[in-house]
Each structure stands twice: as structure tokens, then as C-alpha cells.
Design an enzyme around this catalytic site. Structure first.
Site, short mmCIF file in Angstrom:
data_model
loop_
_atom_site.label_atom_id
_atom_site.label_comp_id
_atom_site.label_asym_id
_atom_site.label_seq_id
_atom_site.Cartn_x
_atom_site.Cartn_y
_atom_site.Cartn_z
CG HIS A 1 -2.86 -36.92 15.26
ND1 HIS A 1 -3.00 -38.23 15.69
CD2 HIS A 1 -3.94 -36.66 14.48
CE1 HIS A 1 -4.10 -38.75 15.16
NE2 HIS A 1 -4.69 -37.82 14.43
CD GLU B 1 -1.46 -5.00 11.68
OE1 GLU B 1 -0.30 -5.43 11.71
OE2 GLU B 1 -2.01 -4.67 10.62
CD GLU C 1 9.44 -6.34 6.78
OE1 GLU C 1 9.20 -5.19 6.34
OE2 GLU C 1 9.19 -6.68 7.95
CE LYS D 1 6.05 -1.72 10.31
NZ LYS D 1 5.10 -0.99 9.48
N GLY E 1 -4.82 -2.28 5.31
CA GLY E 1 -4.04 -3.40 4.76
C GLY E 1 -4.67 -4.75 5.04
NE ARG E 2 -6.09 -4.53 11.35
CZ ARG E 2 -5.48 -3.37 11.51
NH1 ARG E 2 -4.38 -3.09 10.83
NH2 ARG E 2 -5.95 -2.46 12.35
CE LYS F 1 -3.56 1.89 2.97
NZ LYS F 1 -4.34 1.70 4.18
O1 LIG Z 1 1.11 -2.80 2.31
P1 LIG Z 1 2.24 -2.24 3.08
O2 LIG Z 1 2.22 -0.74 3.11
O3 LIG Z 1 3.55 -2.75 2.55
O4 LIG Z 1 2.09 -2.69 4.59
C1 LIG Z 1 2.15 -4.05 4.95
C2 LIG Z 1 1.66 -4.31 6.34
O5 LIG Z 1 2.43 -3.61 7.29
C3 LIG Z 1 1.61 -3.18 8.36
O6 LIG Z 1 1.50 -1.80 8.26
C4 LIG Z 1 2.13 -3.57 9.71
O7 LIG Z 1 3.50 -3.51 9.79
C5 LIG Z 1 0.28 -3.86 8.12
O8 LIG Z 1 -0.78 -3.23 8.72
C6 LIG Z 1 0.24 -3.91 6.64
O9 LIG Z 1 -0.72 -4.80 6.20
#
Ligand SMILES: O=P(O)(O)OC[C@H]1O[C@](O)(CO)[C@@H](O)[C@@H]1O
Length: 545
Positions: A380, A349, A211, A509, A263-264, A205
Site C-alpha cells: 500500500h 557495510e 553516540e 565521523k 560488529g555486524r 565493541k
Molecule cells: O560497537 P561499536 O564499537 O560501538 O561500533 C558500532 C558500529 O560502528 C561501526 O564501526 C560503524 O560506524 C560499525 O561497524 C559498528 O557495528
């Protein structure tokens, strides 16, 4: 927001029932029917029902009335309308919360420009799918066989979970999900694919997530080893078209969404592109239609028959009333293997917060730890503790009446039987007398009989709820995910928190950004605590060896 008195009443109600028996509640007439709710739906011409059963809990008439009163007092109905009509209910970020706009018929009161832009993006997504699936848009090695979605959190978990859930409906390229900053993840995933026939989706987003950007660089380098123009095989899913442009991705391959989609909560829009590519636009639309059906139900059904409300109230009863700190999500549906991980982000979250919307401390516990694994595998592994451990873990079972493979319906029945058996065993348990009788039948006597019998006692009286549906299809998956989204919303309203921000992810972060140069030796490691400093030095010295 509810006052302290309501929470005290709820804890009191739980305390009074501490030694009550769930089984005894079934002496009342029709308990199973009265403590469950059904939602009819039509999926591919077949009429079915979704059944939510919360009768195997200590919720009785009085507790249910109290919980429903709490829902009413919390202003849930008004808050729900505020969400559907685009009020800025994400108050700490000043944003509306409109993932519901992405499915079904958007509320006519919503800004027409937002609706039009959402529809135009959806049409562009479908056009891209058709081009990929027809081969009109392909790689230098031919038609795309694989798609790699690079993203993390909400830009990964939804489509990753859904693409497994809908795997029998796959008609397009294979999908792979690259999320972890650990380069092992990229290397493992890329080793399975041909760069000349792989389409890369960078889903972020913000287009700044460490990452995702680090993995996108690895993938671009990997493409470069085999193709002349890596950007030609890249698509961006982001609200920041300018940043995507810096990667050489042209606007026609950037799929954006407004800041009113968290995002979620984003799998329903461009973040779901990998899913749409693999199952096709028509099935993706069925997925949206299932969610829209649940939205409509949530918005209009009376609270006492409203599935998301009842699911949330069972959660509040166990987490805040009884004080159980965790909840197990146990899908008897292998295709929902990633649902617990998806729900961990969705629920924890959203509702893992210690202050209310106005900044005051919560008068009760925040949302619980959510965890789980599919049955029967979990049986199991960790069910031992669920049945005989000292702590009570409320369980949430999910199960389909029918499998996806008609020729294996008999084996599917075995799965269903296990699911029903576990819920029943948790409730009924096995008494010491029964255990003694078993040991006597096995020929034991005296002290040895007594000792062995005690190991075989199941205390029972352990609560569970169950969600049952006809079959896991795009439509039912949409219903299930929307059900959980609304459940989180209802719990958040009762707690009086903002379920739509996530400030709790920031500190770690930020610190990672200051520690990385210490690990590389670019910055001195002074000014940090002794333990972290010891670890930095250990890592530096071991990494240089
Ligand atoms: O879509 P982005 O901006 O890379 O964010 C990824 C994820 O990181 C977060 O902001 C949490 O670190 C989530 O809420 C989000 O879904």
C-alpha cells in the site's frame, strides 16, 4: 579474484537476455524444482524444510552454469574453509573472521584458548540471565522489568531486530534499544521505564563510539535521579574491559569478545545478551543451533544445492550482471520488520566497496542498495513503483507457512496469499490486450478505452526470489541470519573485496568531530567549504534564538 573477462561474460549474458521472458522459461520441464533448493531441518522435534526458489528470474541453465563457474573460479571453496578455520581473511585489518565459532561446534583447528574463552563468556551470560530472571540480581525497586541496550550499528541492529522477531518467545524483561545520538531517542525511550527497575547494557565493541558514550551518559544521569549506585545496574558488552572499568562496571559484568567478531556479525555473542535476557538461554541456544545448521550446510553442500551460494548468485546476477542498482527485501512476516535495516548494515557495510582486496578498482559494480519493508504494508506504499515504474527492482520475499498464532492461521493464509500473488504479478504482469478487455467490460470505448487501458498495463517480467520456511522461531531466525551472512560472504568473494572492514564510515565521523566545536563557537569556522560554513552559521544563529 575473478578476472575482467568473467564479468564481461556475465554482462553479455544479461544483455542477450534483456528481452527474454521469465514465463517462457517455465516451458522447460521442472523449472521450479530445478531452479530452487531445499534445506531440511528439525526444529523442536518438527521436521521441516527451508525452500529457496529463484525460478522467477531470467537465470537459465546457461546462466546458472556461468555463475557456478564464476563461484568456482573465484576460489570460493578455499576462501570458505579459510574463514571457518580462522585464517586472517580480513586482510586490511589483519584479523580472522570467526562469528561462526560463536554457534555450534567450533572447528577443532581453532585456537583452544579462544574457544574456551568464548564458552566461559557464554556461561557467564547465562548465569547473568538466570540471576536477572530469578530476581537474585535486581534493582533497588525490585526485579528488573526493563532492559535498555545502548549501542549503535552492529551493537544495536542485531538484537533489536531479533527481539522483535522472537517477541512471542519472550519470557523475561522487556527490551528497549537506544542508538541515535539525537537526545530525542533517549528521552522517548527512558520515559517508558522506571530507573529503579531497569538494567542498562552498554554495548560497544570499542567503548569509544560517540553516540553510545553520549547516550550512556544520559542514561547514567537518569539512573542517578532515582538510585544511589547507577553502576550497580550497568553491564558492559565490550572488548575493552579497562574502559568499562572507568564507568565503575566491575569485570564480572563486562562481557568481551575477540577482534575476530565483526560488529555486524556479533549478535551471536555478548551483543546478543539483551536477546538472551528476554527469551532465555535455552531459546538463545536454539537461535545459535539454527545458525550452526546453516553453517554446516554452507560448508558442506555442493555449490549447486547450497542455499547461501544460490542466494548470492541470484544477487550477483541482478546487481552486477543485469546492473540493477537496488534490491528490495520484502518479509511477509511482521516480526521481521527490522530485517531490512539489519541487512542494510550487513550487506552494505560489508560489500559497499569500490576496490578489491589488492587495492585495484573493481571491474564491476559493488553490492547493491538494499531496502525494504514488510508485506503487506509495502503493497500500500511503494509496490506501485515496483510493478509499473520504469526501473526494474529485483525483489526478495520471505514467508513462513505457519504463523505463531494457531487460532489466526486463516488470517496468516491471507498474508501468504498476498506474498505469492505479488511474486506472480511481478512475473506475469498484465498485457495491453487484457487491460483493453477489462476497460471494454467496464463500458469504455474508443480513445478513452485506449487511454485508460494503458494505465492498467503491468509490464511483468520482473524478477523475484522467495525464501519460505515452516515458522519463525529462534531456530529458523538463526538459519535465516546465517544464510544472509554467508550470502554476503559469497558475493564478497566473487567481487574480490574484503567484506569485513568498513573504512567508508570513518570520514564523516572525523568531520563531525571537527564541526561540533564550530557549532558551539569554540573554534572559528574558517577553512571549510562555503556551503558547510553557511549551514554552520545558520545552525549557530538559529540555535541561539
Ligand atoms: O560497537 P561499536 O564499537 O560501538 O561500533 C558500532 C558500529 O560502528 C561501526 O564501526 C560503524 O560506524 C560499525 O561497524 C559498528 O557495528
Amino acid at each position: 579474484m575473478l578476472n575482467d573477462q568473467s564479468w564481461r561474460e556475465l554482462s553479455q549474458a544479461a544483455l542477450h537476455r534483456k528481452d527474454s521472458s521469465i514465463q517462457a522459461l517455465f516451458e522447460a520441464e521442472d523449472r521450479a524444482a530445478r531452479f530452487s533448493a531445499r534445506l531440511p531441518y528439525t526444529d523442536g522435534g518438527t521436521s521441516s524444510e527451508m525452500l529457496f526458489d529463484f525460478s522467477k528470474t531470467l537465470i537459465d541453465d546457461e546462466v546458472l552454469a556461468l555463475l557456478l563457474r564464476m563461484a568456482e573460479d573465484s576460489g570460493l571453496a578455499a576462501r570458505r574453509e579459510a574463514m571457518f578455520t580462522g585464517a586472517r581473511i580480513n586482510e586490511t585489518e589483519g584479523r580472522a573472521v570467526l562469528h561462526t565459532m560463536l554457534r555450534g561446534t567450533p572447528d577443532p583447528s581453532l585456537p583452544q584458548a579462544d574457544i574456551a574463552s568464548m564458552q566461559a563468556t557464554r556461561a557467564r551470560m547465562a548465569a547473568l540471565c538466570e540471576a536477572v530472571r530469578s530476581g537474585a540480581y535486581s534493582g533497588p525497586g525490585g526485579r528488573f522489568t526493563d532492559i535498555v541496550n545502548i549501542g549503535i550499528g552492529g551493537s544495536d541492529l542485531g538484537p533489536a531486530m531479533a527481539s522483535i522477531a522472537l517477541s512471542p518467545f519472550r519470557t523475561g524483561p522487556r527490551t528497549h534499544f537506544l542508538s541515535n545520538v539525537d537526545p530525542a531517542h533517549a528521552n522517548w525511550i527512558l520515559s517508558e521505564m522506571n530507573p529503579a527497575r531497569t538494567l542498562v547494557l552498554i554495548a560497544s565493541k570499542t567503548f569509544t563510539t560517540t553516540e553510545t558514550m553520549a547516550n550512556a551518559r544520559i542514561v547514567r544521569n537518569w539512573l542517578q535521579t532515582a538510585v544511589a549506585d547507577p553502576a550497580a545496574q550497568m553491564v558492559a558488552i565490550s572488548s575493552d574491559a579497562a574502559k568499562a572499568g572507568e564507568w565503575g562496571i566491575p569485570p564480572e559484568r563486562v562481557f568481551g569478545f575477540g577482534d575476530y567478531i565483526g560488529g555486524r556479525y556479533s549478535v551471536w555473542g555478548p551483543v546478543g545478551l539483551s536477546l538472551m535476557l528476554t527469551v532465555g538461554p535455552e531459546r538463545f541456544n536454539q537461535f545459535l543451533a539454527g545458525a550452526a545448521h546453516m553453517d554446516q550446510h554452507f560448508r558442506t553442500a555442493p555449490m549447486a544445492q547450497n542455499l547461501p551460494v544460490l542466494l548470492a548468485l541470484s544477487g550477483v546476477w541482478h546487481a552486477q550482471g543485469c546492473g540493477y542498482p537496488t534490491r528490495a527485501v520484502l518479509p511477509y512476516d511482521q516480526r521481521l520488520a527490522r530485517l531490512p535495516a539489519y541487512l542494510q548494515q550487513l550487506e552494505m557495510e560489508s560489500n559497499g566497496k569500490r576496490v578489491a582486496m589488492d587495492g585495484s578498482d573493481l571491474p564491476c559494480d559493488s553490492g547493491p542498495v538494499v531496502w525494504g519493508e514488510p508485506g503487506t504494508n509495502g503493497q500500500h506504499a511503494f509496490y506501485q513503483l515496483i510493478h509499473q515504474g520504469t526501473r526494474i527492482i529485483p525483489c526478495e520475499f520471505l514467508v513462513a507457512a505457519k504463523g505463531c498464532y494457531p487460532e489466526q492461521q486463516a488470517q496468516h493464509r491471507l498474508l501468504v496469499a498476498n506474498c505469492l500473488a505479488q511474486a506472480k504479478a511481478l512475473m506475469t504482469g498484465r498485457s495491453l490486450e487484457e487491460a483493453r478487455a477489462r476497460m471494454a467490460a467496464a463500458g469504455l470505448t474508443g480513445a478513452e478505452l485506449e487511454r485508460q487501458a494503458r494505465h492498467r498495463v503491468f509490464p511483468g517480467n520482473r524478477p523475484s526470489v522467495m525464501l519460505a520456511y515452516h515458522r519463525l522461531t529462534p531456530f529458523t531466525l538463526g538459519m535465516i541470519l546465517a544464510l544472509y551472512e554467508h550470502r554476503v560472504f559469497v558475493e564478497g568473494v566473487l567481487l574480490g573485496i574484503n567484506s569485513f572492514d568498513q573504512w567508508g564510515v570513518e570520514l564523516g565521523k572525523e568531520l563531525a568531530l571537527t564541526l561540533e566545536p564550530m557549532l558551539s563557537g569554540e573554534r572559528p569556522d574558517g577553512g571549510i567549504d562555503g556551503s558547510t560554513q553557511q549551514m554552520v552559521r545558520f545552525m549557530r544563529s538559529e540555535a541561539s534564538g
